[in-house]
Design an enzyme around this catalytic site. Structure first.
Site, PDB file in Angstrom:
ATOM      1  CB  CYS A  87      -0.930   0.013   1.206  1.00 11.40           C
ATOM      2  SG  CYS A  87      -0.074   0.113   2.796  1.00 11.40           S
ATOM      3  CB  CYS A  90       4.355  -0.426   1.812  1.00  8.87           C
ATOM      4  SG  CYS A  90       3.280  -1.529   2.724  1.00  8.87           S
ATOM      5  CG  ASP A 504      13.571  23.199 -36.618  1.00 10.03           C
ATOM      6  OD1 ASP A 504      13.949  24.328 -36.986  1.00 10.03           O
ATOM      7  OD2 ASP A 504      13.998  22.134 -37.114  1.00 10.03           O
ATOM      8  CG  ASP A 707      16.013  22.292 -33.573  1.00 12.72           C
ATOM      9  OD1 ASP A 707      15.904  23.519 -33.764  1.00 12.72           O
ATOM     10  OD2 ASP A 707      15.813  21.435 -34.442  1.00 12.72           O
TER      11      ASP A 707
END
Length: 818
Positions: A87, A90, A504, A707
Site C-alpha cells: 500500500c 509501505c 522547428d 534545436d
C-alpha cells in the site's frame, strides 16, 4: 538513519569533478584529511578520484567536504527491486528508509512496479547499504537485472497462482460459516437446526482454518510491522480480522468473561474480511500484469534465435550470442534479429511496434533495420551494428521503464497524506471503539467492536498508492506502442500544462531534404532536355538546391552531358558549357546581369516564392529556357497536426533559422500565424522565453543539433526520433517515426493520463473521506444502519480494483483523446 554502525571503518572511493592541477589535489586532500576519523587520504589527478578510510562510514560528510572545497562528486542512480509492498504507506516507509542512507540525495519507490530509484553521490553509497536499509523496515530488496527481473516475473506469476488457490480455499471454508450465521436470519427454522454450541464450534474451527491458512499472510506481515511501530495495510487487516476472531472465540468458549448480552459471534466478519481482500488482491495481481503488457510486448519482439551466416552456411544461434559485424539472414515472416544494415536483398519491414507507423518500409542494400521489427516479404542479409543494451529496442524498453518508474509532481501531495494516513486510521478506529463503548446503546461492547473493525478495514490506502503509478505505466506503455517515448513521467504532466507548441521548420514541419517542385519550360524548349542541361551544370556544385536538381534528373533516368568551363558566381548562380550548349542557372538578378529578360515567367517566379519555394532560371545559349523551383516539401500530415493542435486551444508557432520569405510561405501553407525566422540557436532559446512570457508553458519540437538548447529550455522538449542524437538526448519526449501525428498522440495521451490520475485520486480520497465516518457509525443517529466489517472489506477491495480498471482504460486511448 545510517547504513551501518558508527564504529565501522569504511573505505571510500569517490570521483571528483573539477580537478585540474596539483593545487586542486592538495585542496581536496586537506579537506578530507580534516574530517574526524579520516585516514589514508589520497587524491589522484590522473583518474580524478579521491580515496580515504573513514570511521563511522558516513560517506555524506566526505561528499560535503569535497563540495565545500569547491569541487563536486557526480550523481549516480541505483535501481532496486523491493518485495512486500502492499500500500501507499509501505511506499513512504521504504522511501524514508532509503533517503536516510548517508549519501542518498533522493529516493523514489513505485508501488505498481515494485522498484525503487535512488539518486546518490557516486561512490558514496553501496548496494549493500541500500538493501540493508530496506530490510530493516521489513521489506525484501532485490536486483533489477534482466535475470533478476525474469526470476521476479516468475515469482509474481507464482504469487498470483497462490492468491487464486488461497481465494478458493478461503471461499470454500467461509461458505458454511456464512450459511450458518447469516442464513438463520433469512430462512425460517434454520436457526433451530444450526443453533447451539455445536454450531459455534464448527464456525470457530472453520474460521481458524481460514485465518491460519489463506489469511496467514496478513498476520505474518502485519503483526511484525505493527510491533515495529510502522503499521501498513496488512496490519489493518490483521487487527480487524483478528479482533473479530478473538472476540468470537471468547464468546464461544468463555462467554462469562464478557458483559451480559454481549457474547456475539463475528466469525463471518473475520473470514469474509480475509476472503474479500484476497479477492481484491487477486484482481489487482491480474490487472498489474496487464499494466506492464506494453513492456512485455516490446521485450517479446526480439527473436530468441538468429540465422548467422558463417562461411556461407546458415547456423542457428541464440540472439544473445550475436556480435558486432556478424552477418545474419532474415527470411520473410521473421523478426529482424538485431539492429544493423542490409548488405544483400530487398524487402519491406513492418516497423509499427517501434515507430507506430502502420505502412511497411522498403529496405534495400545500405538501409538500416531495427531489431525486433517484422520482415514481411523478401529475404535479406544484414550486418549486425548493435547488440545488447545498445539496440534501439533495448533503449526504448529502458526509456519506457524509466518513465513508468518515475513520479509526477502531483504525487507529492499523495505522499504527504499517506505518510500519516495509517496511524490516523488506527487512531480513528480506537476513538470509534471508545466512543461507542461509552456512548453506544447496549450491548455497547459489540457495537464498539464492529464499528472499530469496519474503520480499520475500509480505510486501507491501497487505492491511493496505485492511483498515480498505474496510470503512468499504462499511459507510457500505450504511448510506446504508438511510437511516442516519454523519457520521464514528469513530461506527462508538463505536456498537459503546455499552452504553446513551438516547432522547428526544417526536418520537423518539412522533410529536411530539398526537392524539385516545379519545372516550367519556355516556349520551344523540352522540359527533360532543359533539366538534363541544368543538372549537368549543378552536378559540379555542393549546394543543397543543386543536389535536389541532380536527384530529380536521376529519378527521371536522364543522362548528363560533359561539363567544361564551369564557373560559380557567388550570390548570382553558375555557368558553363554542357557539350556544345552554353548554360547558365541562377536567380533573377543573374538573368538581369546576363541581359536575359524573364518575360512571363517572372510572374510565376513571384508566385512560387510566395509559396516558400526557391525559384531559379535556366538560360541556354543566351535564351531563357525554363523556370525551376526547389523547396523542402512539407511533411505529410503536418497541416492536419497543426490544425489538431489549434483545435485543442494551443498556440502554434514556427521557430526557424531559414529566410523569412521561405518561413512565411511554409507557415501560410500550414496555417501558422506566429513566426520567428532567421534566428540562430541562441535565438531559439530567446524565442521560447518570449513565447512563455506571452502565452505560458512551452512545448518545443525539433530535430537538429541547433534545436538542443531550445529543447532543454522549454517546459517540454519533444524531439523527432529521426533527428540527431543530441536533440533526442535533450528532449523529454521522442517521436520515433518523425511524423507530427505523434505530437497529437503525445498530447492526447498526456491529457488522458492526467485526467485518469485525477479520477483515480478523487476516487481514492473521496472514498476514504466519505466512508470512514460511515464505518464509524456517524449515520446511526439518523436512523441509518451500521456498516458491516464485511461490507467494509468488500468496499476496500473494490476501491483498488476500480483504480486499476480505470487505469487500464488508457490502453484504448490515443491521439484523439482530449
Amino acid at each position: 538513519m545510517t547504513s551501518s554502525a558508527p564504529s565501522v571503518s569504511r573505505r571510500l572511493d569517490l570521483p571528483v569533478d573539477g580537478l585540474s592541477c596539483a593545487s586542486c589535489v592538495g585542496r581536496v586532500e586537506r579537506a578530507l584529511a580534516a574530517l574526524p576519523g579520516a585516514s589514508e587520504v589520497a587524491v589522484n589527478l590522473a583518474t580524478g578520484r579521491a580515496s580515504l578510510r573513514l570511521d563511522g562510514a558516513d560517506a555524506g560528510v566526505a561528499v560535503a567536504a569535497i563540495t565545500r572545497a569547491g569541487y563536486a562528486v557526480p550523481e549516480a542512480t541505483t535501481a532496486l527491486a523491493i518485495g512486500g509492498l502492499s500500500c501507499a504507506s509501505c511506499v513512504g516507509r521504504a522511501e524514508r528508509a532509503l533517503a536516510g542512507v548517508p549519501g542518498v540525495i533522493a529516493a523514489s519507490v513505485n508501488l505498481a512496479t515494485g522498484q525503487a530509484t535512488v539518486r546518490h553521490s557516486e561512490g558514496a553509497v553501496t548496494v549493500e547499504g541500500l538493501t540493508e536499509a530496506v530490510r530493516r523496515v521489513g521489506y525484501e530488496p532485490g536486483s533489477v537485472s534482466a535475470a533478476a527481473a525474469s526470476e521476479r516475473d516468475g515469482r509474481r506469476a507464482e504469487e498470483s497462482a497462490t492468491l487464486q488457490r488461497d481465494l478458493v480455499a478461503a471461499s470454500l471454508l467461509s461458505a458454511p460459516i456464512v450459511v450458518i450465521d447469516m442464513g438463520s436470519h433469512v430462512v425460517p427454522g434454520l436457526a433451530s437446526i444450526v443453533g447451539g454450541a455445536g454450531s459455534a464450534w464448527v464456525q470457530a474451527a472453520l474460521a481458524t482454518l481460514v485465518l491460519a491458512g489463506p489469511g496467514r499472510r496478513f498476520f505474518a506481515q502485519g503483526i511484525p510491522a505493527l510491533l515495529r511501530g510502522r503499521p501498513d495495510m496488512n496490519a489493518l487487516v490483521a487487527l480487524g480480522a483478528g479482533a473479530a476472531y478473538l472476540y468470537s472465540l471468547v464468546s464461544t468458549f468463555a462467554p462469562d468473561w464478557l458483559p451480559p448480552g454481549t457474547a456475539h459471534l463475528y466469525f463471518e466478519a473475520a473470514v469474509l474480511i480475509v476472503t474479500l481482500i484476497l479477492l481484491g488482491r487477486t484482481l489487482e495481481a491480474r490487472a498489474k500484469g496487464r499494466t506492464g503488457a506494453a513492456i512485455a510486448r516490446l521485450v517479446g519482439l526480439a527473436p530468441a534465435t538468429a540465422r548467422l551466416i558463417r562461411d556461407g552456411v546458415e547456423v542457428s544461434v541464440a540472439q544473445a550470442d550475436l556480435r558486432l559485424g556478424d552477418v545474419v539472414r532474415v527470411r520473410p515472416g521473421e523478426r529482424v534479429a538485431a539492429d544493423g544494415t542490409v548488405v544483400a536483398g530487398t524487402t519491406y519491414v513492418d516497423e509499427s511496434m517501434v515507430t507506430g507507423e502502420p505502412v511497411p518500409v522498403a529496405k534495400g542494400v545500405g538501409a538500416p533495420v531495427i531489431g525486433g521489427t517484422l520482415n514481411t516479404t523478401g529475404s535479406v542479409d544484414l550486418t549486425v551494428g548493435a547488440v545488447g543494451a545498445d539496440t534501439a529496442l533495448a533503449r526504448i524498453v529502458a526509456l519506457v521503464e524509466a518513465a513508468q518508474g518515475s513520479k509526477l509532481p502531483i504525487q507529492a501531495l499523495v505522499d504527504r497524506i499517506t505518510a500519516w494516513f495509517v496511524p490516523a486510521v488506527m487512531a480513528a478506529s480506537a476513538l470509534t471503539f471508545l466512543a461507542w463503548l461509552v456512548l453506544g446503546p447496549s450491548p455497547a461492547l459489540g457495537f464498539a467492536l464492529v464499528n472499530a473493525i469496519a474503520v480499520l478495514i475500509i480505510a486501507c490506502p491501497c487505492a491511493m498508492g496505485l492511483a498515480t503509478p498505474t496510470s503512468i505505466m499504462v499511459g507510457t506503455g500505450r504511448a510506446a506502442e504508438s511510437g511516442v517515448l516519454f523519457r520521464n513521467g514528469t513530461a506527462l504532466q508538463a505536456l498537459r500544462e503546455a499552452r504553446v507548441v513551438a516547432l522547428d521548420k526544417t526536418g520537423t514541419l518539412t522533410e529536411g531534404r530539398p526537392g524539385l517542385t516545379d519545372l516550367l519550360p519556355a516556349p520551344g524548349f523540352s522540359a527533360d532536355a532543359v533539366l538534363a542541361l541544368a543538372a549537368a551544370l549543378e552536378s559540379r556544385s555542393e549546394h543543397p538546391i543543386a543536389r535536389a536538381i541532380v536527384a530529380a534528373t536521376e529519378a527521371r533516368g536522364l543522362v548528363l552531358g560533359a561539363v567544361t568551363g564551369f564557373e560559380a558566381i557567388p550570390g548570382y548562380g553558375i555557368a558553363g558549357r554542357v557539350g556544345e550548349r552554353a548554360v547558365a542557372v541562377g536567380a533573377a538578378r543573374y538573368m538581369e546581369r546576363l541581359g536575359i529578360p524573364a518575360g512571363d515567367l517572372a510572374t510565376q517566379a513571384a508566385s512560387l516564392g510566395a509559396q516558400g519555394r526557391s525559384p531559379l532560371y535556366v538560360a541556354v545559349d543566351g535564351r531563357l529556357a525554363a523556370l525551376v523551383a526547389v523547396a523542402d516539401p512539407i511533411k505529410s500530415g503536418a497541416a492536419e497536426a497543426v490544425a489538431a493542435l489549434k483545435a485543442r486551444g494551443l498556440t502554434v508557432a514556427m521557430v526557424t533559422g531559414d529566410a523569412r520569405g521561405t518561413a512565411e510561405g511554409v507557415a501560410r501553407a500550414l496555417g501558422i500565424q506566429t513566426i520567428f525566422a532567421e534566428v540562430l540557436p541562441g535565438g531559439k532559446v530567446e524565442a521560447v522565453r518570449e513565447l512563455r512570457a506571452r502565452h505560458g508553458a512551452v512545448a518545443f519540437v525539433g530535430d537538429g543539433i541547433n534545436d538542443a538548447p531550445a529543447l532543454a529550455e522549454a517546459e517540454v522538449g519533444i524531439a523527432i526520433g529521426t533527428g540527431t542524437d543530441i536533440a533526442v538526448e535533450s528532449a523529454d519526449v521522442v517521436l520515433m517515426s518523425g511524423a507530427l501525428e505523434g505530437l497529437v498522440t503525445a498530447l492526447g495521451l498526456s491529457r488522458a493520463v492526467m485526467r485518469n490520475i485525477r479520477q483515480n485520486l478523487f476516487w481514492a480520497f473521496a472514498y476514504n473521506v466519505a466512508l470512514i465516518p460511515v464505518a464509524a457509525g456517524a449515520l446511526y443517529a439518523f436512523g441509518c444502519p451500521l456498516l458491516s466489517p464485511v461490507l467494509a472489506a468488500g468496499a476496500m477491495a473494490l476501491s483498488s480494483v476500480f483504480v486499476l480498471a480505470n487505469a487500464l482504460r488508457l490502453r484504448r486511448a490515443g491521439g484523439d483523446v482530449s
